[in-house]
Write an enzyme that holds these catalytic residues in place. Sequence first.
Site, PDB file in Angstrom:
ATOM      1  N   PRO A 148       0.814  -1.221   0.000  1.00 52.38           N
ATOM      2  CA  PRO A 148       0.000   0.000   0.000  1.00 52.38           C
ATOM      3  C   PRO A 148       0.849   1.273   0.000  1.00 52.38           C
ATOM      4  O   PRO A 148       0.476   2.271  -0.591  1.00 52.38           O
ATOM      5  CB  PRO A 148      -0.816  -0.119   1.281  1.00 52.38           C
ATOM      6  CG  PRO A 148      -0.921  -1.586   1.522  1.00 52.38           C
ATOM      7  CD  PRO A 148       0.376  -2.168   1.018  1.00 52.38           C
ATOM      8  N   SER A 150       4.309   1.329  -0.850  1.00 58.40           N
ATOM      9  CA  SER A 150       5.503   1.309  -1.694  1.00 58.40           C
ATOM     10  C   SER A 150       5.167   0.730  -3.059  1.00 58.40           C
ATOM     11  O   SER A 150       4.718  -0.394  -3.173  1.00 58.40           O
ATOM     12  CB  SER A 150       6.630   0.511  -1.033  1.00 58.40           C
ATOM     13  OG  SER A 150       6.338  -0.870  -1.040  1.00 58.40           O
ATOM     14  N   CYS A 177      -1.881  -7.171  -6.439  1.00 59.19           N
ATOM     15  CA  CYS A 177      -1.191  -8.419  -6.719  1.00 59.19           C
ATOM     16  C   CYS A 177      -2.062  -9.271  -7.654  1.00 59.19           C
ATOM     17  O   CYS A 177      -3.160  -9.691  -7.281  1.00 59.19           O
ATOM     18  CB  CYS A 177      -0.924  -9.136  -5.397  1.00 59.19           C
ATOM     19  SG  CYS A 177      -0.108 -10.712  -5.588  1.00 59.19           S
ATOM     20  N   LYS A 199      19.705  -2.345   9.743  1.00 59.06           N
ATOM     21  CA  LYS A 199      20.266  -1.384   8.795  1.00 59.06           C
ATOM     22  C   LYS A 199      21.012  -2.049   7.643  1.00 59.06           C
ATOM     23  O   LYS A 199      20.905  -1.651   6.510  1.00 59.06           O
ATOM     24  CB  LYS A 199      21.231  -0.443   9.533  1.00 59.06           C
ATOM     25  CG  LYS A 199      20.548   0.820   9.969  1.00 59.06           C
ATOM     26  CD  LYS A 199      21.570   1.825  10.441  1.00 59.06           C
ATOM     27  CE  LYS A 199      20.881   3.144  10.757  1.00 59.06           C
ATOM     28  NZ  LYS A 199      21.775   4.085  11.414  1.00 59.06           N
ATOM     29  N   GLU A 267       9.099  -8.113 -14.883  1.00 61.09           N
ATOM     30  CA  GLU A 267       7.809  -7.460 -15.068  1.00 61.09           C
ATOM     31  C   GLU A 267       7.728  -6.702 -16.382  1.00 61.09           C
ATOM     32  O   GLU A 267       6.657  -6.490 -16.918  1.00 61.09           O
ATOM     33  CB  GLU A 267       7.548  -6.486 -13.914  1.00 61.09           C
ATOM     34  CG  GLU A 267       6.613  -7.052 -12.866  1.00 61.09           C
ATOM     35  CD  GLU A 267       6.119  -5.967 -11.943  1.00 61.09           C
ATOM     36  OE1 GLU A 267       6.960  -5.322 -11.304  1.00 61.09           O
ATOM     37  OE2 GLU A 267       4.900  -5.774 -11.851  1.00 61.09           O
ATOM     38  N   ARG A 268       8.897  -6.276 -16.871  1.00 63.07           N
ATOM     39  CA  ARG A 268       8.901  -5.482 -18.096  1.00 63.07           C
ATOM     40  C   ARG A 268       8.800  -6.328 -19.352  1.00 63.07           C
ATOM     41  O   ARG A 268       8.366  -5.857 -20.387  1.00 63.07           O
ATOM     42  CB  ARG A 268      10.195  -4.650 -18.167  1.00 63.07           C
ATOM     43  CG  ARG A 268      10.120  -3.326 -17.488  1.00 63.07           C
ATOM     44  CD  ARG A 268      11.334  -2.495 -17.848  1.00 63.07           C
ATOM     45  NE  ARG A 268      12.566  -3.202 -17.546  1.00 63.07           N
ATOM     46  CZ  ARG A 268      13.326  -2.949 -16.496  1.00 63.07           C
ATOM     47  NH1 ARG A 268      13.008  -2.003 -15.674  1.00 63.07           N
ATOM     48  NH2 ARG A 268      14.416  -3.634 -16.294  1.00 63.07           N
ATOM     49  N   GLN A 362     -11.310   6.568 -31.700  1.00 63.61           N
ATOM     50  CA  GLN A 362     -11.644   7.823 -32.375  1.00 63.61           C
ATOM     51  C   GLN A 362     -12.031   7.571 -33.830  1.00 63.61           C
ATOM     52  O   GLN A 362     -13.007   8.132 -34.327  1.00 63.61           O
ATOM     53  CB  GLN A 362     -10.440   8.788 -32.288  1.00 63.61           C
ATOM     54  CG  GLN A 362     -10.770  10.207 -32.649  1.00 63.61           C
ATOM     55  CD  GLN A 362     -11.765  10.840 -31.671  1.00 63.61           C
ATOM     56  OE1 GLN A 362     -11.880  10.419 -30.520  1.00 63.61           O
ATOM     57  NE2 GLN A 362     -12.513  11.837 -32.127  1.00 63.61           N
ATOM     58  N   GLY A 366     -18.631   6.613 -32.662  1.00 59.52           N
ATOM     59  CA  GLY A 366     -19.610   6.038 -31.732  1.00 59.52           C
ATOM     60  C   GLY A 366     -19.459   4.539 -31.585  1.00 59.52           C
ATOM     61  O   GLY A 366     -19.598   3.993 -30.488  1.00 59.52           O
TER      62      GLY A 366
END
Lengths: 415, 251
Positions: A148, A150, A177, A199, A267-268, A362, A366
């Site tokens: 949510p 990141s 997801c 860290k 993902e790409r 376009q 219609g």
Amino acid sequence: MFELQEGHRMIETAMRQFLEKEVVPLIDDLEEGKVLPYDIMRKMAETFGLTEMIKARFQKMLKKEGKKSEEEESEAGAFGGPGFDPLIGTIIGKEIARVYPSLGLAMGATLGLAGGTIMAKGTPAQKERWGLPILTFEKIGAWGMTEPESGSDAFALKTTAKPDGDYYILNGQKTFCTNAPYADIFVIYAKIDRGQEAKRDKRFIFPFVVERGTPGLSVSEPFKKMGMKGSPTGAVYLDDVRVHKSHLLGETEESARDQAKDVFAGERTGAPAMAWGIIERCLEVTVKYATERKQWDRPIGEFQLIQEKIARMYVHLENVRNIAFKHAWAQKEGKKITMKEACAAKLYCARAATECALEAIQALGGYGYMKEYRVEMLMRDAKLLQIGGGTDEIQILNIAKELLRAEGLEVKLGG
Amino acid sequence: MKILVTVKRVPDPDMKVRVNAEGTGIVEDNMKFVINPFDEIAVEEGLRIKEKKGEGEVVIVAIGPSVVQEQIRAALAMGADRGIHVDVDSYPDPLNTAKLLKAVAEKEAPNIVIMGKQAVDDDYGQAGQMLAAMLGWAQATFAYKVEIADDNSKATVTREVDGGLETIEIDLPAVVTADLRLNEPRYASLPGIMKAKTKPMDVFKPADLGVELSPVLELVRMEEPPPRKGGIIVETVDELLDKLRNEAKVI
């Protein structure tokens, strides 16, 4: 290299016939969520012998982990060159996107993202346990990265995995997801929570496999979306989910950890194929309509403003095809696509797909705005390509960052 | 069980066909070509017979220029075992097609020849019947269902006839032509497509088969049907009669 070989065209023809017959009549039900895409994937895998092929390759691969067998090469060589042929996947993805992009997205998420991550990162035992059932569509996979809070800043994710003896305890939440509401196997990215040492681990995130039914794991109802409606999207909640360390892909933290650039590559990869399919379809529909629709007793194709749309769409089609061919070529030759190349390709394909779908609407006026010709669906679906797998804006920042870095200017995203 | 199946390369029936300016043929640019749909049904039937028998060979034969090898390979991708390409510059008329097929059938000595009932490009629907006559074999045209006896000596074929079905028994070898409802052809699988190029394909010239082509049919002219005009609604019966009499000149 820049054209489809005979074998490719055979796949294209067979896929098109199958999709027209098996998917087109179901589109309305899929769009309304009355039918799920998973049985279609299974039928497709069965019909085209994908299941047996994947199983056979898998057994070979397990035997000779990491080595390509000669037999495999000669078999795939039937397509005009030696070695594995990545264009096959592109053609399948393109054909699906022509008809129903949602199906491609749901398939890409289980096969490419969840399955792909397990196959790339997993140990042989993990591949057999979770990878194979996903690759054969026996089980459906989901890949959980976005949270949510990141999205583009993926490494700010808050989901944690706390070591506890031979176990990890996962806590957090994933969203947007794909397949989450119905998936059997989840690949969940988390940071290792070591209290004081936290860290040190900040730069790395780790993929864990969590099976449906594990105590503490729950999923949301499918979200209501603008497009890609046939591809169920949802949230995953992890509430003290306890998994054995054998659920950490690669089993050691050293081999499991992922850096930013590794993660979004997968993902790409679907974008060029999906854009190709959407654009090809939009152009076909527009050209046909332009020859049939008459105003002032002339086919509207005689009007130059319509011609301009057709020509522009064709230019996009050519470019997107060439990008897809280039990626397939690079993958086959084992050449690396740089970050900026991959980002430029994804950015271009996504924008081109949306633009062409809008132009098709376009041109059809219609009729384009009505559901009948499906171009309005393709437009809503195309729009996701500009958001999922890294937004257009992130692609732009990455391209600039890499170009500037070459001249010594280090740009940090987010300051 | 050896099954010989014929395939013809035809323009994709889903595409719009245009006649060239000279009226000598169709415009082939950007045209997609496929296996004649009835022949695809014939291939499927051959494969099903072989699968049901658990043994046998399905041999594909096509006549035409080298591009017809694509259609042979498409049939091999569906699962057929090997191909025969009879290499001629143009597609012969039905009689010469039958002559070439007769030579191939004599060379191969199959238990059965399965063909499409007609090609969807020229719609002659003659080659199967002519072939059976030349070979002196039984023929069962417009097949709806085909069953082969266990000892491969006979076939029971249900045919589509006007207003119903007719079931006949024929001695093998025989020529069977496939109708639309005989079966639903399978899709070529990915492994099937990959294997197609490695399957054997023999190429023969008519002379290799001892056949001399002697065309008996000349294509004089091709033309497109007149474009359809929209209908009109007439006000009265008299107006209708007037139009039928004076405009359409049908009464």
